[in-house]
Each structure stands twice: as C-alpha cells, then as structure tokens.
Scaffold this motif. Structure first.
Motif, PDB file in Angstrom:
ATOM      1  N   PHE A  24       0.822  -1.044   0.115  1.00 48.37           N
ATOM      2  CA  PHE A  24       0.268  -0.122  -0.034  1.00 48.37           C
ATOM      3  C   PHE A  24       0.813   1.156   0.191  1.00 48.37           C
ATOM      4  O   PHE A  24       2.114   1.056  -0.097  1.00 48.37           O
ATOM      5  N   GLU A  25       0.352   2.253   0.123  1.00 45.87           N
ATOM      6  CA  GLU A  25       1.022   3.671  -0.171  1.00 45.87           C
ATOM      7  C   GLU A  25       2.269   3.707   1.054  1.00 45.87           C
ATOM      8  O   GLU A  25       3.390   3.728   0.651  1.00 45.87           O
ATOM      9  N   ASN A  26       1.893   3.509   2.533  1.00 43.23           N
ATOM     10  CA  ASN A  26       2.835   3.672   3.335  1.00 43.23           C
ATOM     11  C   ASN A  26       2.920   2.391   4.105  1.00 43.23           C
ATOM     12  O   ASN A  26       3.682   2.426   5.385  1.00 43.23           O
ATOM     13  N   SER A  27       2.571   1.156   3.627  1.00 43.29           N
ATOM     14  CA  SER A  27       2.577   0.106   4.310  1.00 43.29           C
ATOM     15  C   SER A  27       2.475  -1.210   3.533  1.00 43.29           C
ATOM     16  O   SER A  27       2.178  -1.126   2.425  1.00 43.29           O
ATOM     17  N   CYS A  28       2.851  -2.352   4.298  1.00 42.54           N
ATOM     18  CA  CYS A  28       2.556  -3.642   3.520  1.00 42.54           C
ATOM     19  C   CYS A  28       1.615  -4.540   4.726  1.00 42.54           C
ATOM     20  O   CYS A  28       1.840  -4.360   5.702  1.00 42.54           O
ATOM     21  N   THR A  34       0.243  -6.005   9.491  1.00 45.17           N
ATOM     22  CA  THR A  34       0.483  -4.823   8.721  1.00 45.17           C
ATOM     23  C   THR A  34       1.972  -4.424   9.199  1.00 45.17           C
ATOM     24  O   THR A  34       2.168  -4.479  10.357  1.00 45.17           O
ATOM     25  N   CYS A  35       2.819  -3.836   8.342  1.00 51.99           N
ATOM     26  CA  CYS A  35       4.228  -3.303   8.647  1.00 51.99           C
ATOM     27  C   CYS A  35       4.308  -1.816   8.003  1.00 51.99           C
ATOM     28  O   CYS A  35       3.908  -1.727   6.957  1.00 51.99           O
ATOM     29  N   THR A  36       5.198  -1.070   8.841  1.00 50.39           N
ATOM     30  CA  THR A  36       5.335   0.295   8.402  1.00 50.39           C
ATOM     31  C   THR A  36       6.797   0.564   9.057  1.00 50.39           C
ATOM     32  O   THR A  36       7.156  -0.406   9.772  1.00 50.39           O
ATOM     33  N   GLU A  37       7.230   1.448   8.525  1.00 48.63           N
ATOM     34  CA  GLU A  37       8.653   1.977   9.080  1.00 48.63           C
ATOM     35  C   GLU A  37       8.844   3.376   8.870  1.00 48.63           C
ATOM     36  O   GLU A  37       7.834   4.238   8.223  1.00 48.63           O
TER      37      GLU A  37
END
Length: 103
Positions: A24-28, A34-37
C-alpha cells in the motif's frame, strides 16, 4: 509484561511481510499483519487489529494494545486489564511466529 521475544525473529517477520505482502502507499500487509517503518528507517512497526509492536534502533521493542489505559476500560479491575492486555500480546506473538513459519 513478561514478553521476551527474539528481535531477530520479529525482524524476520517484518521482512517477510514487507517482501511477500500486499503493498500500500505507506505499508505492507500479509494476512492480517501490517508493517510500516519510520521515514529514517530506525523504527519499524508490526500490527494487527488489537496489538501494535514498535521495534526500534538497538533492538528495543514496545507492545501497545488497543486499550492501554486502564481508566478507559469500564467494569474491569486493574488485574483483569493487565491480564487481557497480556493475552492480546501473547496471541499477537503467536500469530507472528506462525507467519514466520509459513513464509
């Protein structure tokens, strides 16, 4: 909370979500994780609907649950509140370990 988990395993799960999940735009997202960094890459996050896990620089980590404030939870003793949060975190850890095995 008494959550001692291997940070290498957590980072392995993060990498699997990031490389094999839906982007996705800012995540997977892989399954329901869900992961973000952070923009600088020093902090990564794994989350489901109930628990969020921040993994920071120097391999420190912190769990957050949806109902972190015992004052906001009606009709629960403090002990029940902590037991519920611990149960959510343990379920989340189990979910991450299963995801790590499957992928």
């Amino acid at each position: 909370m008494k959550n001692s988990v291997d940070v290498r395993t957590l980072l392995s799960v993060y990498e699997k979500v990031k490389t094999q999940g839906q982007h996705f735009e800012n995540s997977c997202k892989l399954e329901d994780i869900t992961c973000t960094e952070s923009p600088d890459g020093y902090c990564v996050n794994l989350a489901d609907n109930n628990v969020s896990l921040d993994i920071n620089f120097h391999n420190t980590y912190h769990f957050h649950t949806m109902n972190e404030d015992p004052e906001s939870v009606i009709n629960q003793t403090t002990t029940e509140f902590h037991n519920n949060n611990e149960a959510q975190v343990q379920e989340f850890i189990h979910k991450l370990m299963q995801l790590d095995k499957r992928y």
